[in-house]
Design an enzyme around this catalytic site. Structure first.
Site, PDB file in Angstrom:
ATOM      1  N   LYS A  30      -0.514   0.949   1.206  1.00 34.86           N
ATOM      2  CA  LYS A  30      -1.545   0.132   1.994  1.00 34.86           C
ATOM      3  C   LYS A  30      -0.567  -1.065   2.801  1.00 34.86           C
ATOM      4  O   LYS A  30       0.555  -0.835   3.037  1.00 34.86           O
ATOM      5  CB  LYS A  30      -2.788  -0.401   0.949  1.00 34.86           C
ATOM      6  CG  LYS A  30      -3.369   0.724   0.492  1.00 34.86           C
ATOM      7  CD  LYS A  30      -4.563   0.148  -0.069  1.00 34.86           C
ATOM      8  CE  LYS A  30      -5.434   1.467  -0.739  1.00 34.86           C
ATOM      9  NZ  LYS A  30      -6.667   1.212  -1.278  1.00 34.86           N
TER      10      LYS A  30
ATOM     11  N   HIS B 111      -9.354   6.800   6.082  1.00 37.10           N
ATOM     12  CA  HIS B 111      -9.689   6.031   4.831  1.00 37.10           C
ATOM     13  C   HIS B 111     -10.565   5.216   5.129  1.00 37.10           C
ATOM     14  O   HIS B 111     -10.808   4.700   6.201  1.00 37.10           O
ATOM     15  CB  HIS B 111      -8.114   5.228   4.743  1.00 37.10           C
ATOM     16  CG  HIS B 111      -8.090   4.689   3.299  1.00 37.10           C
ATOM     17  ND1 HIS B 111      -8.965   3.608   2.757  1.00 37.10           N
ATOM     18  CD2 HIS B 111      -7.583   5.071   2.024  1.00 37.10           C
ATOM     19  CE1 HIS B 111      -8.701   3.324   1.706  1.00 37.10           C
ATOM     20  NE2 HIS B 111      -7.797   4.215   0.997  1.00 37.10           N
TER      21      HIS B 111
ATOM     22  N   GLY C  68      -3.290   1.125  -5.958  1.00 35.42           N
ATOM     23  CA  GLY C  68      -2.648   0.261  -6.603  1.00 35.42           C
ATOM     24  C   GLY C  68      -1.521   0.423  -7.330  1.00 35.42           C
ATOM     25  O   GLY C  68      -0.260   0.135  -7.622  1.00 35.42           O
TER      26      GLY C  68
ATOM     27  N   ASN D 251      -0.214   5.641  -1.773  1.00 37.53           N
ATOM     28  CA  ASN D 251      -0.672   4.873  -0.502  1.00 37.53           C
ATOM     29  C   ASN D 251      -0.349   3.482  -0.756  1.00 37.53           C
ATOM     30  O   ASN D 251      -1.129   2.791  -1.450  1.00 37.53           O
ATOM     31  CB  ASN D 251      -2.345   4.875  -0.265  1.00 37.53           C
ATOM     32  CG  ASN D 251      -2.881   4.274   0.891  1.00 37.53           C
ATOM     33  OD1 ASN D 251      -1.882   3.455   1.666  1.00 37.53           O
ATOM     34  ND2 ASN D 251      -4.075   4.196   1.163  1.00 37.53           N
TER      35      ASN D 251
ATOM     36  N   GLU E  29     -12.385  10.131  -1.690  1.00 38.72           N
ATOM     37  CA  GLU E  29     -12.222   8.729  -2.287  1.00 38.72           C
ATOM     38  C   GLU E  29     -13.551   8.182  -2.385  1.00 38.72           C
ATOM     39  O   GLU E  29     -13.867   7.385  -1.240  1.00 38.72           O
ATOM     40  CB  GLU E  29     -11.121   7.932  -1.533  1.00 38.72           C
ATOM     41  CG  GLU E  29      -9.683   8.630  -1.580  1.00 38.72           C
ATOM     42  CD  GLU E  29      -8.745   7.466  -1.153  1.00 38.72           C
ATOM     43  OE1 GLU E  29      -7.831   7.218  -1.991  1.00 38.72           O
ATOM     44  OE2 GLU E  29      -8.895   6.495  -0.343  1.00 38.72           O
TER      45      GLU E  29
HETATM   46  P1  13P Z   1      -6.620   2.394  -5.802  1.00 43.61           P
HETATM   47  O1  13P Z   1      -5.958   3.353  -6.376  1.00 43.61           O
HETATM   48  O2  13P Z   1      -6.012   0.862  -5.673  1.00 43.61           O
HETATM   49  O3  13P Z   1      -8.119   2.338  -6.107  1.00 43.61           O
HETATM   50  O4  13P Z   1      -6.985   2.782  -4.047  1.00 43.61           O
HETATM   51  C1  13P Z   1      -7.316   4.232  -3.706  1.00 43.61           C
HETATM   52  C2  13P Z   1      -7.075   4.286  -2.505  1.00 43.61           C
HETATM   53  O5  13P Z   1      -7.444   3.899  -1.609  1.00 43.61           O
HETATM   54  C3  13P Z   1      -5.883   5.394  -2.268  1.00 43.61           C
HETATM   55  O6  13P Z   1      -5.949   5.623  -0.628  1.00 43.61           O
END
Ligand code: 13P
Length: 254
Positions: free
Chosen positions: A10, A98, A237, A8, A170
């Site tokens: 983002k 999400h 990340g 992801n 998550e």
């Molecule tokens: P991180 O791996 O950066 O913690 O993010 C997780 C996430 O929100 C994936 O959708």
């Protein structure tokens, strides 16, 4: 069950940077990995067309997902992108619900449910996210909250329409914090969700995957991803760093 690793991205990367990252990842993966693990990338909407065109033209095995989809089908909804528009681009997956959308953009369980319906109606696999806050975890109230989120998200979904669903646990306290859930915690939640879902008429064992997301890194991936209960990971990340992302993928024992 075939494992799945979803990156992801983002709100990062313009479409040129996204193309570069897709190509770098593609060169870094061996054929047997791509045959045995589903690899999905979720860039911003502006990169979807470029990436999907490369995937289609070069017949890549990497798949492309959107990060969100509209709860509406068409009409006066300025700024929205519909499931049928994504379908027309050959996009096969969409992240839905999400926690960043739920908390920062006030997305309710009802909205999440509409988005899941629209995706399934347009042959897009929904990646349904759910998870508790730190407060709910500390008060030991996380399981009822999660089961409620999951049940609301799939309300009214009929088995005959579902090709595939991905449920992604998550925990909010684990997202972007470096505080990964323990494998036991992830297994506890995913087992409870699996049990709940298996009691529903739309459940089809072979088509539903239960995955974990939240600070997944090369350091913790081996234990998480080789558990029988955890069918994959939703990576934030670390998916922006090809070396780390490939290490996570390669930590799965084939
Ligand atoms: P991180 O791996 O950066 O913690 O993010 C997780 C996430 O929100 C994936 O959708």
């Amino acid at each position: 069950m075939k494992k799945i690793i979803i990156g992801n991205w983002k709100l990062n990367l313009d479409h040129l940077e996204a193309i570069q990252l897709l190509q770098k990842l593609n060169y870094s993966l061996e054929v047997d990995i791509e045959d045995n693990i589903d690899i999905v990338l979720a860039p911003s909407h502006t990169s979807l067309r470029s990436l999907q065109t490369i995937v289609d033209a070069d017949k890549l095995k990497i798949k492309i997902s959107s990060q969100d989809v509209s709860a509406y089908q068409s009409g006066a909804f300025t700024g929205e992108v519909s499931a049928s528009q994504l379908c027309k681009l050959n996009i096969g997956y969409s992240i839905i619900g999400h926690s960043e959308r739920r908390t920062l953009f006030n997305e309710s369980d009802e909205i999440v449910n509409l988005k899941v319906h629209n995706s399934i109606d347009n042959k897009i696999v929904p990646i349904i996210c759910f998870g508790e806050s730190e407060e709910l975890r500390n008060n030991n109230e996380y399981l009822p909250h999660i089961i409620n989120q999951v049940n609301s998200s799939v309300k009214g979904i009929r088995k005959d329409k579902v090709e595939e669903i991905i449920f992604a646990y998550e925990p909010i306290w684990a997202i972007g914090t470096g505080k990964v859930a323990s494998t036991e915690d992830a297994i506890e939640v995913l087992s409870a969700v699996k049990e709940e879902i298996s009691s529903k008429p739309y459940y089809d064992q072979d088509k539903i995957r239960f995955i974990y997301g939240g600070s997944v890194s090369p350091t913790n991936a081996t234990e998480l991803l080789n558990s029988k209960i955890i069918d994959g990971a939703l990576v934030g990340g670390a998916s922006l760093d090809t070396e780390k992302f490939v290490q996570i993928i390669k930590s799965i024992k084939l």
